[in-house]
Design a protein around this motif. Structure first.
Motif, PDB file in Angstrom:
ATOM      1  N   GLU A 115       0.765  -1.244   0.000  1.00  0.00           N
ATOM      2  CA  GLU A 115       0.000   0.000   0.000  1.00  0.00           C
ATOM      3  C   GLU A 115       0.793   1.289   0.000  1.00  0.00           C
ATOM      4  O   GLU A 115       0.265   2.327  -0.371  1.00  0.00           O
ATOM      5  CB  GLU A 115      -0.923   0.005   1.230  1.00  0.00           C
ATOM      6  N   GLU A 116       2.045   1.265   0.452  1.00  0.00           N
ATOM      7  CA  GLU A 116       2.780   2.515   0.630  1.00  0.00           C
ATOM      8  C   GLU A 116       4.286   2.293   0.550  1.00  0.00           C
ATOM      9  O   GLU A 116       4.750   1.161   0.567  1.00  0.00           O
ATOM     10  CB  GLU A 116       2.423   3.130   1.985  1.00  0.00           C
ATOM     11  N   PRO A 117       5.055   3.394   0.485  1.00  0.00           N
ATOM     12  CA  PRO A 117       6.509   3.238   0.471  1.00  0.00           C
ATOM     13  C   PRO A 117       6.992   2.602   1.781  1.00  0.00           C
ATOM     14  O   PRO A 117       6.423   2.848   2.844  1.00  0.00           O
ATOM     15  CB  PRO A 117       7.039   4.668   0.367  1.00  0.00           C
ATOM     16  N   VAL A 118       8.033   1.794   1.679  1.00  0.00           N
ATOM     17  CA  VAL A 118       8.631   1.165   2.860  1.00  0.00           C
ATOM     18  C   VAL A 118       9.726   2.083   3.373  1.00  0.00           C
ATOM     19  O   VAL A 118      10.633   2.465   2.628  1.00  0.00           O
ATOM     20  CB  VAL A 118       9.227  -0.218   2.519  1.00  0.00           C
ATOM     21  N   ASN A 119       9.634   2.466   4.651  1.00  0.00           N
ATOM     22  CA  ASN A 119      10.677   3.273   5.278  1.00  0.00           C
ATOM     23  C   ASN A 119      11.778   2.325   5.747  1.00  0.00           C
ATOM     24  O   ASN A 119      11.604   1.584   6.710  1.00  0.00           O
ATOM     25  CB  ASN A 119      10.110   4.070   6.449  1.00  0.00           C
ATOM     26  N   LEU A 120      12.908   2.342   5.079  1.00  0.00           N
ATOM     27  CA  LEU A 120      13.996   1.413   5.349  1.00  0.00           C
ATOM     28  C   LEU A 120      14.913   1.837   6.488  1.00  0.00           C
ATOM     29  O   LEU A 120      15.859   1.116   6.825  1.00  0.00           O
ATOM     30  CB  LEU A 120      14.842   1.216   4.080  1.00  0.00           C
ATOM     31  N   LEU A 121      14.650   2.991   7.115  1.00  0.00           N
ATOM     32  CA  LEU A 121      15.519   3.452   8.205  1.00  0.00           C
ATOM     33  C   LEU A 121      15.426   2.533   9.418  1.00  0.00           C
ATOM     34  O   LEU A 121      14.353   2.040   9.764  1.00  0.00           O
ATOM     35  CB  LEU A 121      15.143   4.869   8.641  1.00  0.00           C
ATOM     36  N   VAL A 136       9.673  -5.235   1.056  1.00  0.00           N
ATOM     37  CA  VAL A 136       9.547  -4.620  -0.273  1.00  0.00           C
ATOM     38  C   VAL A 136       9.009  -5.655  -1.245  1.00  0.00           C
ATOM     39  O   VAL A 136       9.600  -6.714  -1.433  1.00  0.00           O
ATOM     40  CB  VAL A 136      10.912  -4.086  -0.753  1.00  0.00           C
ATOM     41  N   ILE A 137       7.856  -5.328  -1.859  1.00  0.00           N
ATOM     42  CA  ILE A 137       7.287  -6.254  -2.839  1.00  0.00           C
ATOM     43  C   ILE A 137       7.148  -5.630  -4.226  1.00  0.00           C
ATOM     44  O   ILE A 137       6.926  -6.333  -5.199  1.00  0.00           O
ATOM     45  CB  ILE A 137       5.932  -6.821  -2.376  1.00  0.00           C
ATOM     46  N   SER A 138       7.259  -4.295  -4.305  1.00  0.00           N
ATOM     47  CA  SER A 138       7.187  -3.642  -5.612  1.00  0.00           C
ATOM     48  C   SER A 138       8.002  -2.353  -5.569  1.00  0.00           C
ATOM     49  O   SER A 138       8.531  -1.967  -4.519  1.00  0.00           O
ATOM     50  CB  SER A 138       5.733  -3.353  -6.004  1.00  0.00           C
ATOM     51  N   PHE A 139       8.079  -1.707  -6.730  1.00  0.00           N
ATOM     52  CA  PHE A 139       8.906  -0.503  -6.862  1.00  0.00           C
ATOM     53  C   PHE A 139       8.145   0.554  -7.634  1.00  0.00           C
ATOM     54  O   PHE A 139       7.306   0.242  -8.475  1.00  0.00           O
ATOM     55  CB  PHE A 139      10.203  -0.842  -7.606  1.00  0.00           C
ATOM     56  N   ARG A 140       8.455   1.815  -7.341  1.00  0.00           N
ATOM     57  CA  ARG A 140       7.871   2.948  -8.063  1.00  0.00           C
ATOM     58  C   ARG A 140       8.991   3.901  -8.462  1.00  0.00           C
ATOM     59  O   ARG A 140       9.961   4.079  -7.722  1.00  0.00           O
ATOM     60  CB  ARG A 140       6.886   3.721  -7.172  1.00  0.00           C
ATOM     61  N   LYS A 141       8.818   4.531  -9.616  1.00  0.00           N
ATOM     62  CA  LYS A 141       9.826   5.501 -10.025  1.00  0.00           C
ATOM     63  C   LYS A 141       9.663   6.765  -9.192  1.00  0.00           C
ATOM     64  O   LYS A 141       8.568   7.076  -8.711  1.00  0.00           O
ATOM     65  CB  LYS A 141       9.764   5.791 -11.510  1.00  0.00           C
ATOM     66  N   THR A 142      10.765   7.470  -8.998  1.00  0.00           N
ATOM     67  CA  THR A 142      10.744   8.764  -8.324  1.00  0.00           C
ATOM     68  C   THR A 142      11.312   9.801  -9.285  1.00  0.00           C
ATOM     69  O   THR A 142      11.836   9.453 -10.343  1.00  0.00           O
ATOM     70  CB  THR A 142      11.597   8.764  -7.034  1.00  0.00           C
ATOM     71  N   ASP A 143      11.222  11.061  -8.899  1.00  0.00           N
ATOM     72  CA  ASP A 143      11.823  12.138  -9.676  1.00  0.00           C
ATOM     73  C   ASP A 143      13.209  12.494  -9.148  1.00  0.00           C
ATOM     74  O   ASP A 143      13.799  13.464  -9.589  1.00  0.00           O
ATOM     75  CB  ASP A 143      10.928  13.381  -9.637  1.00  0.00           C
TER      76      ASP A 143
END
Length: 168
Positions: A115-121, A136-143
């Motif tokens: 549902e949302e970005p994973v905070n890896l900290l 992490v199960i998927s990826f999204r592009k960023t700018d």
């Protein structure tokens, strides 16, 4: 060779780009072939590498080979990206956009769960929690893009071929 060391060849010190640079250049070539050919629907060349092969043999479903860069201790390099809500989060995942000499422009790829970005900290927010990588199960592009010196890394680990909709 590798890890940014200098080689002494014939009494002269030379900087060697190393294998990380070679691997990242190859990833860029494979991605460019997929984006160029898939965006113009002319992907019939027998010489195309099958981007998508890390997941399945279907190249048309991927435009990016997501990878991590590893330092001399084997730990992933990370950079930050902003979410649409304004949060700033780290990612260890990248897409190569360009390579020049021993440098590369990388796009930060956002790690997502269902549902949302994973905070890896980690808990004290001083580094990456390796245990969170399994979420992490998927990826999204960023700018978010950055330029790195590839000779500063000792390893590159390909993670997954995905479709980030780079052409869209």
């Amino acid at each position: 060779m590798g890890c940014g060391r200098k080689d002494n060849i014939g009494g002269t010190s030379h900087r060697h780009e190393g294998c990380v640079s070679d691997v990242v250049k190859t990833i860029l070539d494979i991605q460019n072939q997929a984006v160029d050919d898939d965006c113009d629907n002319c992907g019939t060349s027998c010489y195309l590498e099958p981007l998508g092969g890390l997941v399945s043999p279907t190249r048309r479903n991927a435009d990016t080979r997501v990878f991590m860069l590893l330092n001399a201790n084997g730990l992933p390099f990370f950079a930050f990206f902003s979410t649409p809500e304004g949060a700033v989060l780290p990612s260890v995942f990248f897409r190569v956009e360009d390579v020049f000499d021993s440098c590369a422009t990388l796009r930060v790829v956002a790690p997502w769960d269902e549902e949302e970005p994973v905070n890896l900290l980690n808990d004290d927010e001083t580094g990456i929690s390796m245990g969170l990588l399994s979420e992490v199960i998927s990826f999204r592009k960023t700018d978010t893009c950055l330029t790195v010196d590839l000779s500063c890394f000792c390893g590159v680990q390909c993670v997954k071929d995905v479709n980030l909709h780079i052409c869209d």
